[in-house]
Motif scaffolding. Structure first.
Motif, short mmCIF file in Angstrom:
data_model
loop_
_atom_site.label_atom_id
_atom_site.label_comp_id
_atom_site.label_asym_id
_atom_site.label_seq_id
_atom_site.Cartn_x
_atom_site.Cartn_y
_atom_site.Cartn_z
N ARG A 28 -6.27 6.47 3.67
CA ARG A 28 -6.95 5.95 2.48
C ARG A 28 -8.19 5.14 2.84
N THR A 73 -4.87 -0.31 -1.16
CA THR A 73 -3.54 -0.82 -1.54
C THR A 73 -3.44 -1.16 -3.02
N ARG A 78 0.46 -4.11 2.62
CA ARG A 78 0.66 -2.68 2.91
C ARG A 78 2.07 -2.27 2.52
N ALA A 86 2.61 -1.99 -1.15
CA ALA A 86 2.01 -0.75 -1.66
C ALA A 86 2.82 0.47 -1.24
N SER A 87 3.90 0.27 -0.53
CA SER A 87 4.77 1.36 -0.04
C SER A 87 4.00 2.38 0.79
N LEU A 88 3.15 1.87 1.67
CA LEU A 88 2.37 2.73 2.54
C LEU A 88 2.76 2.48 3.99
N ASN A 89 2.80 3.54 4.77
CA ASN A 89 2.96 3.32 6.20
C ASN A 89 1.54 3.22 6.80
N GLN A 90 1.45 2.90 8.07
CA GLN A 90 0.14 2.70 8.69
C GLN A 90 -0.72 3.96 8.61
N GLN A 100 -4.83 5.21 12.45
CA GLN A 100 -3.60 4.42 12.43
C GLN A 100 -3.66 3.32 13.48
N GLU A 157 -0.66 6.40 6.37
CA GLU A 157 -1.12 6.61 5.00
C GLU A 157 -2.25 5.65 4.63
N LEU A 158 -2.08 4.38 5.02
CA LEU A 158 -3.13 3.40 4.75
C LEU A 158 -4.40 3.78 5.49
#
Length: 92
Positions: A51, A81, A38, A41-45, A56, A47-48
């Motif tokens: 997707r 990701t 994660r 992939a430069s994602l915070n919880q 969260q 944002e993930l």
């Protein structure tokens, strides 16, 4: 050494604790890998979660090892990701 590290060292003297830790190792390893991917992939919880079409809090539980994860969920994670899921068995 922190207090939690001291406590962990003390508990390691208990065979039941050591066995439980060994049995849970694959779950903790998976949670650690998911957290690492994660972050790559430069994602915070949040944002993930968006997707993956989940919440969260589910992502948080996954990363703490407190959520049962299905293969379908892992595929969604990989898609979210930009990674590819590979499952395999190896010799012990």
């Amino acid at each position: 050494m922190t207090d939690i590290e001291k406590l962990h060292e003390k508990w390691l003297q208990n065979p039941a604790y050591r066995q439980a830790l060994t049995e849970l190792e694959p779950e903790f390893e998976l949670a650690s890998q998911l957290l690492e991917e994660r972050k790559k992939a430069s994602l915070n919880q949040k944002e993930l979660a968006a997707r993956m079409k989940t919440s969260q809090s589910v992502i948080s539980r996954i990363e703490r090892g407190n959520q049962n994860v299905t293969v379908k969920m892992l595929h969604h994670f990989a898609d979210a990701t930009g990674t590819k899921l590979e499952l395999r068995f190896t010799e012990k």
